[in-house]
Each structure stands twice: as C-alpha cells, then as structure tokens.
Design a protein around this motif. Structure first.
Motif, PDB file in Angstrom:
ATOM      1  N   GLY A 347       0.829  -1.187   0.000  1.00  0.00           N
ATOM      2  CA  GLY A 347       0.000   0.000   0.000  1.00  0.00           C
ATOM      3  C   GLY A 347       0.872   1.249   0.000  1.00  0.00           C
ATOM      4  N   PRO A 348       0.269   2.417   0.123  1.00  0.00           N
ATOM      5  CA  PRO A 348       1.039   3.668   0.065  1.00  0.00           C
ATOM      6  C   PRO A 348       1.918   3.895   1.284  1.00  0.00           C
ATOM      7  N   ARG A 349       1.662   3.147   2.399  1.00  0.00           N
ATOM      8  CA  ARG A 349       2.464   3.315   3.613  1.00  0.00           C
ATOM      9  C   ARG A 349       3.072   1.968   4.009  1.00  0.00           C
ATOM     10  N   ASP A 366      -6.137   1.891   4.123  1.00  0.00           N
ATOM     11  CA  ASP A 366      -5.202   1.341   3.143  1.00  0.00           C
ATOM     12  C   ASP A 366      -4.709  -0.006   3.643  1.00  0.00           C
ATOM     13  N   MET A 367      -4.010  -0.734   2.801  1.00  0.00           N
ATOM     14  CA  MET A 367      -3.589  -2.092   3.155  1.00  0.00           C
ATOM     15  C   MET A 367      -2.451  -2.552   2.251  1.00  0.00           C
ATOM     16  N   PHE A 389      -6.860 -18.458  -5.879  1.00  0.00           N
ATOM     17  CA  PHE A 389      -6.104 -17.396  -5.232  1.00  0.00           C
ATOM     18  C   PHE A 389      -6.368 -17.390  -3.734  1.00  0.00           C
ATOM     19  N   TYR A 390      -5.431 -16.776  -2.992  1.00  0.00           N
ATOM     20  CA  TYR A 390      -5.840 -16.187  -1.728  1.00  0.00           C
ATOM     21  C   TYR A 390      -5.136 -14.862  -1.537  1.00  0.00           C
ATOM     22  N   ALA A 391      -5.895 -13.904  -1.000  1.00  0.00           N
ATOM     23  CA  ALA A 391      -5.374 -12.570  -0.721  1.00  0.00           C
ATOM     24  C   ALA A 391      -5.332 -12.382   0.782  1.00  0.00           C
ATOM     25  N   LEU A 392      -4.136 -12.160   1.310  1.00  0.00           N
ATOM     26  CA  LEU A 392      -3.937 -12.040   2.756  1.00  0.00           C
ATOM     27  C   LEU A 392      -3.538 -10.613   3.098  1.00  0.00           C
ATOM     28  N   SER A 393      -4.249 -10.047   4.076  1.00  0.00           N
ATOM     29  CA  SER A 393      -3.942  -8.695   4.531  1.00  0.00           C
ATOM     30  C   SER A 393      -3.729  -8.713   6.040  1.00  0.00           C
ATOM     31  N   PRO A 394      -2.566  -8.275   6.546  1.00  0.00           N
ATOM     32  CA  PRO A 394      -2.371  -8.180   7.993  1.00  0.00           C
ATOM     33  C   PRO A 394      -3.316  -7.148   8.602  1.00  0.00           C
TER      34      PRO A 394
END
Length: 516
Positions: A347-349, A366-367, A389-394
């Motif tokens: 992400g942007p950060r 954001d992520m 697929f898998y999409a993982l986001s902390p």
C-alpha cells in the motif's frame, strides 16, 4: 449414553510401549508424532479439524483447493531430516518443487522488485532498483548469514528451557545487536525505502512487527539465498497428509474431528486427556501443539500455574491478525500473465501501516496484500482453465475492548481488498468469481483456538523469544511438552518442525520411560 467411538479404543505396540498423546495435528504436532513414533512410543494425535495440517490444512470449494495458511517451504532439509529420523525418504513421499522467481514485490508508485535464486540475480535487481545500495545489500546478506548460523543452526535447534541456556548465548546476542529491530538493521545497510521494506518485511510471515522484532530475523534473507523457496505439489496439505501416512505406518493413529477439552494431571504429572465428548484417554506423556495460551489457560485451567498464569498471558504481546480472502475464478488460466505464484502488493504506507496494525490496533483504510496464485504452478489447485487465489492482509488482533467487530466489518473490508486487487493487480477478476471464502481473526480464534485471533501466537519480540518463550518442556507439570509456533524456536514452517527436533532432545526413549 453416548455411543462408543471405535477410533478411541486403546491401541498397543507391545507390553512395554508407552503412550504419547499429541494435541493438535499442525505441522509441529505431526512432526512430533513422527519423531516419538521413531523413539518407540505408541502415538495418538487428536485434532478438532477434519483435515490434518492445522493452519497448513486446506478446504475445497467448487473444485478449488484453498491452502489455508503457509504456502512456501524455505528450508527443505528440516523435512528431509525428519523423514530420515523415521527411516524414510522425504522426496519419495512429497513432490517439492523449487520456485523461480521466488516472489515479486510491487509498490504503489508502480515500481517492482523480483526476488529469485542466486546472488548475481539479486545483485542485479538491487542495482536496477537502487544502484547506490548494492554494497549495502551485500553487507546485509553477510549479516543475515551470521544470524542464521547463530539463531537457526545454533540456539534454534537446541532446548532453551533453562536460564543458563540463555546466559550462555548473551555474548552472541550482544555482538549481533539483537536489540535492534529488523527494519532498523535494514535501514542501516540500504537507503532506498522500498529496498528497506523488501529486506525487512519477512517477520510479518511469522506474526512480528518489523519495526520492533529483533534483528535476528534478518536470517530469513540467508534462508532464501542459500536454500531457495519451494512449493509442495498439492500444497502444504499434501505434506501434512504424507506425515499422517508415516505416523500410521509406525503404528500410530490420527483422530480427526475430536477436541481435547482438558489435560488431566495427578500429583504434578500428566495422566492423559479428556475429550470434548467426555472420553478419557490415558497417556505417559502429552505433547501440545495447541497454542501455549490455549494450553495453559484452557487445557490446564484446573491446574495452578506458577509462570504461565492467566495474568502473564493476558499481558503478553500477541501477533497480528489476518484477513484472508480465498477465491476462485473461472476461465482465467493465462489471464493476468504478469502475475505469478507469489506477489506482495504494498500500500502507500509501510511503517505507518505497521503502527496502525500493531500499536494502535486500528483497521486502516489502506492495506498491503500478499496474493497467492498456486494454480500457475499446481494444476491440482483449480479446475482446468480456472485459477485459485488467496489474498492475505495483515490486520489488528482481537486484543482489547476496541477490537475490530468483524461481524460488521467483514464485507466492507472484502470490498476494499477487491478494489485494491482490481486496480493494482488483477483487473476484472470479480466478474469471474466461482468460489469464495473469508477468514478473519474471529475465524482463527474459533477454528484454531488461537488466543485473540492472533495469526501466529506470541509476537516474536526479543523478550518473547528463546528462554522467554513458552518452553518445549513445561515447567508447570511433569510429562507435558510443547511444540509449534508459540514455543521455541517460533513460528514459520522450518521453526515449527524444528520444535519437534528440540522435543526429541528432551523426551526420553519409550523404553527408558517404561523402565522407570
């Protein structure tokens, strides 16, 4: 009266065989069962799920196999050694393939960085992204090798249950600046912020904040360079299934769909376990692959603890949570040809997002996303012509009164993940969806009995590592041992398997137990 379950009948390997019960069929529990079987124990593994593997298990939906947790193997020799210790050949049982490239990192500004085999390949990538940082990167690799030798091959493969075990290692911790964070060490070596991220993000895969986790974990860069990144055909589930076959060939058994409700004790020693059904199973030793928080707070709830008290566990720092969207797409094989097996989408950060997740426990707008696309490598992961697929986001864990209410946030956050993937990586994918499943920290809490929905048990900070981490041999009750992500040496596939290697240095041979 409850109907008797024949799976729970006593089994025997002979009059002198000692019974070991393993709580949990994660990779740590399965590897422990294999090694205990090789030491002469008759072994029973009990797990609440319908598939072996724990967080490395899988589910299937509309022909799409979703590998639920870990997706790569970085140190295959720990598995080869495990199989060898059992008189078996790992490569005859598991089809492990080297990946090339390993993964791609993409940033919000459109730049990218590919991680792959060989120092020359990596040196060229660093030179392309940030020419001024090549020498610093080379120094970083040397730093990571030193920490690998000390941290992984050294203290990581030895018991750390005695204070003297730690004291002996203090000079090494001081010399290698274990007090510094992974991010700070990367920032000391390279100037480009993108490269700093690329060299420091790895602790996220074991639940740690790169800006606070000890710099010992830069050893992962050496693991990648020295041993590569591998994928097991059939996913980690195939590895878990192969482990079950070894256990059964040894005469052991794996009971699925049964919850262990309590570890039973008498006169300060384990005597067996009580299942959720009320059935009692006797044991000479018990090995818990459950989270140490669950082991001490719940499974030993009626036993007075001296060290791992409810208060101590409540005040511990737990790893972050995970939002994981598993989805399948129909008729998309060959589409998005620039998206490979493993992609990390930033992400942007970076540091700001880490602060939101670990310190503020705030669900940011954001992520960053790790996208797993096994179907480009493994045709068994999806129906022909389709993709998995898998999409993982902390995300933050569930600690505190202000924890995220996932009952209300899950769909909103899924839509944000969808928008990021559509705009940055796989445009139009939502028009092809053929399967969908979502795990949040609440799922981890209920499915894996993970305290606070933490994705990786205790966060691997310096004072929650080595001797400070729950020990492989319990100091609370005799005959209880621990393996898995929450104990020494920590989370990640190599470490949880190595925890069973440490276990065998602490558990006596079955014949010796019988003699006593």
């Amino acid at each position: 009266m409850t109907e008797f379950d024949p799976r729970l009948a006593e089994h025997d390997l002979g009059p002198a065989s000692q019974h070991a019960i393993v709580v949990g069929a994660g990779l740590g529990g399965l590897s422990a069962a294999m090694r205990l079987g090789a030491k002469g124990y008759r072994v029973t593994v009990v797990d609440k799920l319908d598939r072996a593997g724990g967080r490395g298990s899988s589910i299937t939906q509309n022909g799409h196999r979703f590998d639920l947790g870990p997706t790569i193997v970085t140190v295959p020799q720990v598995f080869r050694q495990l199989w060898q210790d059992c008189g078996r050949d790992f490569d005859a049982d598991v089809d492990l393939r080297p990946m090339s490239p390993y993964y791609e990192i993409r940033w919000d500004d459109g730049s990218h960085f590919t991680v792959g085999p060989g120092e020359e390949f990596m040196r060229n990538e660093v030179a392309r992204l940030s020419p001024r940082d090549v020498k610093g990167f080379e120094r970083f690799l040397k730093d990571s090798e030193k920490r690998y030798e000390f941290g992984f091959e050294g203290l990581g493969r030895r018991p750390m249950n005695k204070l003297m075990d730690l004291i002996k290692e203090l000079p090494g911790f001081v010399a290698l600046r274990a007090d510094q964070s992974v991010y700070k060490h990367a920032a000391k070596r390279v100037k480009d912020e993108r490269l700093r991220m690329a060299l420091s993000f790895h602790p996220l895969f074991i639940g740690g904040d790169p800006t606070h986790v000890t710099s010992m974990y830069i050893l992962v860069s050496h693991l990648e360079k020295e041993f590569g990144v591998h994928y097991a055909m059939g996913g980690v589930q195939a590895m878990a299934d192969a482990m079950v076959r070894v256990i059964k060939d040894q005469g052991g058994r794996v009971i699925q769909g049964e919850t262990v409700d309590e570890i039973l004790t008498k006169d300060g020693a384990v005597k067996g376990v009580k299942l959720g059904s009320g059935h009692v199973m006797g044991a000479d030793i018990v090995v818990s692959n459950a989270d140490p928080g669950h082991t001490y707070d719940q499974l030993l709830r009626n036993y007075p603890k001296k060290r791992w008290t409810p208060k101590k566990l409540k005040n511990a720092r737990w790893s972050m949570g995970l939002f994981v969207w598993y989805f399948g797409t129909q008729g998309t094989a060959g589409k998005w040809s620039d998206v490979g097996h493993h992609t990390i989408l930033n992400g942007p950060r970076y540091r700001g997002l880490l602060k939101d997740i670990f310190m503020k426990r705030h669900l940011a707008d954001d992520m960053s996303i790790y996208l797993h696309r096994p179907s480009v490598t493994d045709p068994t992961a999806a129906p022909e012509g389709d993709d998995t697929f898998y999409a993982l986001s902390p995300v933050p864990n569930l600690v505190g009164e202000g924890a995220v209410d996932w009952d209300t946030e899950v769909e909103r956050y899924r839509q944000k993940v969808e928008a990021v993937l559509h705009n940055k990586l796989i445009p139009g994918f939502a028009d092809h969806l053929s399967a969908s499943e979502i795990f949040t920290p609440k799922t981890f809490e209920s499915r894996y009995l993970s305290p606070h929905g933490a994705g990786f048990s205790l966060e691997p900070r310096i004072f929650q590592s080595a001797w400070f981490r729950p020990h492989n041999i319990s100091e609370e009750v005799k005959g209880l041992y621990l393996v898995g992500a929450g104990t020494h040496p920590g989370a990640g596939i190599p470490s949880v398997v190595t925890s069973s290697e440490v276990l065998t240095q602490l558990v006596p041979n079955a014949a010796k137990v019988a003699a006593e």
